[in-house]
Design a protein around this motif. Structure first.
Motif, mmCIF file in Angstrom:
data_model
loop_
_atom_site.group_PDB
_atom_site.id
_atom_site.type_symbol
_atom_site.label_atom_id
_atom_site.label_comp_id
_atom_site.label_asym_id
_atom_site.label_seq_id
_atom_site.Cartn_x
_atom_site.Cartn_y
_atom_site.Cartn_z
ATOM 1 N N ASP A 39 0.849 -1.194 0.000
ATOM 2 C CA ASP A 39 0.000 0.000 0.000
ATOM 3 C C ASP A 39 0.887 1.248 0.000
ATOM 4 O O ASP A 39 1.527 1.571 1.004
ATOM 5 N N ASP A 40 0.898 1.929 -1.126
ATOM 6 C CA ASP A 40 1.801 3.080 -1.278
ATOM 7 C C ASP A 40 1.490 4.213 -0.313
ATOM 8 O O ASP A 40 2.347 5.061 -0.035
ATOM 9 N N ALA A 41 0.259 4.250 0.221
ATOM 10 C CA ALA A 41 -0.102 5.340 1.133
ATOM 11 C C ALA A 41 0.519 5.156 2.512
ATOM 12 O O ALA A 41 0.696 6.111 3.264
ATOM 13 N N VAL A 42 0.839 3.926 2.847
ATOM 14 C CA VAL A 42 1.347 3.652 4.198
ATOM 15 C C VAL A 42 2.802 4.089 4.323
ATOM 16 O O VAL A 42 3.649 3.741 3.497
ATOM 17 N N GLN A 43 3.072 4.866 5.370
ATOM 18 C CA GLN A 43 4.437 5.334 5.636
ATOM 19 C C GLN A 43 5.051 4.637 6.840
ATOM 20 O O GLN A 43 6.259 4.418 6.892
ATOM 21 N N LEU A 44 4.196 4.331 7.819
ATOM 22 C CA LEU A 44 4.663 3.788 9.104
ATOM 23 C C LEU A 44 3.796 2.591 9.481
ATOM 24 O O LEU A 44 2.567 2.664 9.376
ATOM 25 N N VAL A 45 4.440 1.519 9.919
ATOM 26 C CA VAL A 45 3.688 0.335 10.351
ATOM 27 C C VAL A 45 4.034 0.056 11.810
ATOM 28 O O VAL A 45 5.210 -0.072 12.166
ATOM 29 N N LYS A 46 3.008 -0.022 12.642
ATOM 30 C CA LYS A 46 3.214 -0.290 14.056
ATOM 31 C C LYS A 46 2.815 -1.722 14.385
ATOM 32 O O LYS A 46 1.764 -2.206 13.955
ATOM 33 N N ALA A 47 3.644 -2.362 15.204
ATOM 34 C CA ALA A 47 3.324 -3.709 15.658
ATOM 35 C C ALA A 47 2.268 -3.662 16.751
ATOM 36 O O ALA A 47 2.232 -2.746 17.566
ATOM 37 N N VAL A 48 1.429 -4.659 16.748
ATOM 38 C CA VAL A 48 0.437 -4.879 17.794
ATOM 39 C C VAL A 48 0.634 -6.309 18.269
ATOM 40 O O VAL A 48 0.849 -7.201 17.453
ATOM 41 N N TYR A 49 0.611 -6.491 19.567
ATOM 42 C CA TYR A 49 0.745 -7.862 20.075
ATOM 43 C C TYR A 49 0.201 -7.941 21.486
ATOM 44 O O TYR A 49 0.004 -6.938 22.159
ATOM 45 N N ASP A 50 -0.018 -9.185 21.946
ATOM 46 C CA ASP A 50 -0.260 -9.390 23.369
ATOM 47 C C ASP A 50 1.096 -9.237 24.018
ATOM 48 O O ASP A 50 2.094 -9.758 23.516
ATOM 49 N N ARG A 51 1.129 -8.539 25.146
ATOM 50 C CA ARG A 51 2.424 -8.352 25.806
ATOM 51 C C ARG A 51 2.300 -8.640 27.292
ATOM 52 O O ARG A 51 2.201 -7.725 28.105
ATOM 53 N N PRO A 52 2.303 -9.926 27.633
ATOM 54 C CA PRO A 52 2.215 -10.289 29.045
ATOM 55 C C PRO A 52 3.439 -9.810 29.808
ATOM 56 O O PRO A 52 4.514 -9.676 29.228
ATOM 57 N N MET A 53 3.250 -9.521 31.092
ATOM 58 C CA MET A 53 4.378 -9.220 31.979
ATOM 59 C C MET A 53 4.846 -10.541 32.567
ATOM 60 O O MET A 53 4.054 -11.244 33.185
#
Ligand SMILES: O=c1ccn([C@@H]2O[C@H](COP(=O)(O)OP(=O)(O)O[C@H]3O[C@H](CO)[C@@H](O)[C@H](O)[C@H]3O)[C@@H](O)[C@H]2O)c(=O)[nH]1
Ligand SMILES: O=C(O)[C@H](O)COP(=O)(O)O
Length: 325
Positions: A148-162
């Motif tokens: 997708d040429d419009a996308v400049q930045l991609v952020k990760a999403v995840y479960d992040r247990p402590m």
């Protein structure tokens, strides 16, 4: 400021499992990809991060999905650099990159300096302290940029247990995220409320966009890139990808206080809009944070100078000569 776009309105629009490395390789064309791993005293985890990414995506003839894996050693006092080099990464010491520009400690400094020793059109950042993760982090983060040429930045999403010291799973992690970043976004960039992990250390960005941003030298680097991308490109410039689960080493609460100062400082510089923290060229700036611990004489203050400075956009600087690298 752009309105909410389809990528962020309802949380992650992409899933890493939607792509294979082969499929993305076809999309890659003649673009190049750098994976950058900032590392400060990560001798126990950095090798696995480097080795697994190289094994899955780098080919000796340069035809792989990833063209270079670069570790930026950020003032480590352990064997991080040796271990990363042995694992196959190109390793640069942050303070030896562009010595003409000086050097300050910090994660943001390492990422900013990385721009001077990498060449990929697309840059993927992966933390060096990952424990529970997979190389689908790289494919997942690259996919939106390659499709997708419009996308400049991609952020990760995840479960992040402590995970506590005994390996037991405690409550959900992301203390600075929940107590600092998300409240600030609610107050000052409500259009970014759909970002699930605003501080995720795994993200990917077009080099051109990154080079046009001022970069906080410390842990403010993620919130800055997020807000700057939103302010310049709107919500459609940001994609999120669900990577499943991530675990890493945790800091103590008092150390996270320092991180929180850096996140707030970077965010506040962008509060009134205007991309890039008002140009950012004060790498050595600090503020004093006073914390308290009970000692023999009652509560004793502990004052820490927290780095809140920023580096100017890389594209405002002359290109490095081979000698300066
Ligand atoms: O001066 C430093 C400090 C850290 N790091 C590296 O940066 C990565 C992340 O640092 P860490 O201290 O583990 O941060 P977290 O506690 O995990 O903080 C989260 O939140 C931060 C603030 O947004 C992000 O920068 C982090 O990537 C994100 O994982 C690791 O590889 C570190 O070795 C450096 O290179 N230089
Ligand atoms: O991202 C954050 O909020 C900080 O890194 C703290 O994360 P933790 O609470 O999972 O250690």
């Amino acid at each position: 400021m752009g309105g909410l776009g389809s990528h962020v309105l309802h949380g992650p629009a992409y899933r890493a499992s939607d792509w294979t490395a082969e499929g993305l390789l076809e999309r890659k064309g003649d673009r190049t990809v750098s994976v950058v791993v900032p590392a400060k005293n990560e001798e126990s985890t950095v090798a696995a991060v480097v080795e697994r990414i190289i094994a899955d995506f780098v080919r000796a003839d340069g035809s792989g999905l990833v063209d270079e894996v670069v570790v930026i050693d950020s003032d480590s006092t352990d064997r991080t650099a040796d271990v990363a080099r042995a694992a196959g990464a190109q390793v640069f010491s942050a303070n030896e990159i562009r010595p003409d520009l000086g050097s300050v400690p910090g994660k943001g400094e390492a990422l900013w300096k990385s721009q001077h020793v990498t060449s990929g059109d697309l840059v993927v950042f992966v933390d060096a302290d990952l424990v529970d993760w997979g190389t689908h982090f790289v494919t997942g983060l690259l996919a939106p940029l390659l499709t997708d040429d419009a996308v400049q930045l991609v952020k990760a999403v995840y479960d992040r247990p402590m995970i506590d010291a005994t390996g037991r799973e405690e409550e959900t992690g992301g203390r600075v995220t929940e107590l600092v970043a998300r409240p600030w976004l609610a107050l000052h960039r409500p259009g970014l409320a759909g970002i699930v992990q605003p501080l995720s250390g795994e993200w990917a960005i077009r080099r051109e966009a990154l080079a046009s941003y001022a970069v906080p030298v410390g842990y403010g680097v993620e919130i800055a890139a997020l807000v700057d991308t939103f302010d310049r490109f709107g919500a459609d410039g940001i994609a999120q990808v669900d990577l499943g689960r991530r675990t890493h080493r945790h800091h103590r609460h008092d150390t996270l206080g320092l991180m929180a100062v850096q996140v707030l400082a970077a965010a506040d510089r962008r509060r009134g809009g205007g991309v890039g923290g008002a140009g950012g060229d004060d790498a050595g700036s600090t503020v004093s944070l006073t914390q308290y611990a009970r000692g023999t004489a009652g509560f004793e203050p502990r004052v820490t100078d927290v780095a809140t400075g920023e580096r100017p956009p890389a594209d405002s600087l002359r290109m490095p000569s081979a000698d300066a690298r």
